[in-house]
Motif scaffolding. Structure first.
Motif, PDB file in Angstrom:
ATOM      1  N   TYR A 131       0.837  -1.204   0.000  1.00  0.00           N
ATOM      2  CA  TYR A 131       0.000   0.000   0.000  1.00  0.00           C
ATOM      3  C   TYR A 131       0.874   1.258   0.000  1.00  0.00           C
ATOM      4  O   TYR A 131       0.543   2.246  -0.663  1.00  0.00           O
ATOM      5  N   GLN A 135       0.699   4.244  -2.529  1.00  0.00           N
ATOM      6  CA  GLN A 135       0.560   5.634  -2.079  1.00  0.00           C
ATOM      7  C   GLN A 135       1.587   6.536  -2.754  1.00  0.00           C
ATOM      8  O   GLN A 135       1.266   7.645  -3.213  1.00  0.00           O
ATOM      9  N   TYR A 203      -7.412   1.969   0.973  1.00  0.00           N
ATOM     10  CA  TYR A 203      -7.036   2.100   2.382  1.00  0.00           C
ATOM     11  C   TYR A 203      -8.104   1.455   3.277  1.00  0.00           C
ATOM     12  O   TYR A 203      -7.775   0.739   4.236  1.00  0.00           O
TER      13      TYR A 203
END
Length: 253
Positions: A131, A135, A203
């Motif tokens: 993640y 990002q 998320y």
């Protein structure tokens, strides 16, 4: 009563079995380079000749191969049974994307469910790392890298289910999934707010998995894909309106 003599398995066969397990469980990934022979023999605590024989057996099965210039790699063709001419049509027929989204609803929903149920601390760290990469690509607006990171994020979740069939089903669809996600993002991202909304949904999916609540994780996966589907439908309607307006302008006196 007579008994058959119990035969000790060959060391190389034991190594083969262990490495096959590592491929199945996703520890060894398609295209990954194996450690050098000396290091691998040390890890397995076996002799180099036994390891060399095991690697030759794996190569005969098509599971590994040696690359010119040195190095042994896990076959990149693992899971490529999904590369079929019919599936190639999905890439050139936009209407098929909704069928693919429907399939993703089923596959990724159950994947999120089991990831929430079974993911270990190490799995969660891997998901968090994937993640973070997503990002970074999102912040830099690096479109192609973001597509790759998006796919890797979903595959990392699949690995955390500890279900080998789910993992390899997702991997088998990797090229198609990458194309599909790329097409989706290319159609959706120009619209204000969509890119951030989709990123926020990733998320929420991660947080639902970390919470250990399978139903919440499954719902987060479904909500994410439902949003993508609605956005694509809206984009399709807008494209139709623009095409209609263009046709009208071309025939206007």
């Amino acid at each position: 009563m007579s008994y058959q003599r119990v035969k000790q398995p060959k060391i190389s066969d034991v190594i083969v079995e262990r490495m096959e397990e590592m491929i199945l469980e996703g520890t060894l990934k398609p295209g990954q380079r194996l450690p050098p022979e000396r290091e691998l023999a040390k890890q397995f605590e076996v002799s180099r000749p036994s390891l060399r024989e095991a690697v030759q057996k794996l190569a005969a099965k098509g599971l590994v191969y040696s690359r010119q210039g040195g190095g042994t790699y896990v076959s990149e063709e693992l899971g490529d049974s999904f590369k079929d001419p019919l599936l190639e049509l999905f890439k050139t027929h936009p209407e098929a994307q909704y069928d693919l989204l429907e399939f993703r609803h089923a596959l990724e929903g159950v994947t999120a469910y089991y990831a929430a149920l079974r993911s270990t601390k190490a799995d969660k760290e891997a998901i968090k790392a994937s993640y973070a990469t997503l990002q970074e690509c999102h912040d830099k607006k690096e479109f192609l890298k973001e597509v790759e990171a998006d796919v890797d994020f979903h595959l990392t979740i699949a690995a955390s289910t500890h279900n080998m069939v789910l993992l390899h089903m997702m991997r088998a669809l990797f090229s198609l999934l990458r194309q599909h996600i790329g097409d989706n993002l290319q159609n959706i991202y120009p619209k204000p707010g969509y890119r951030q909304k989709i990123h926020d949904q990733h998320y929420k999916l991660m947080e639902a998995i970390f919470s250990g609540k399978p139903e919440a994780a499954q719902r987060a996966a479904h909500d994410h894909l439902a949003y993508v589907e609605d956005a694509l439908l809206e984009q399709g309607k807008e494209n139709t309106r623009l095409e209609r307006a263009l046709r009208r302008s071309n025939i206007a006196p």
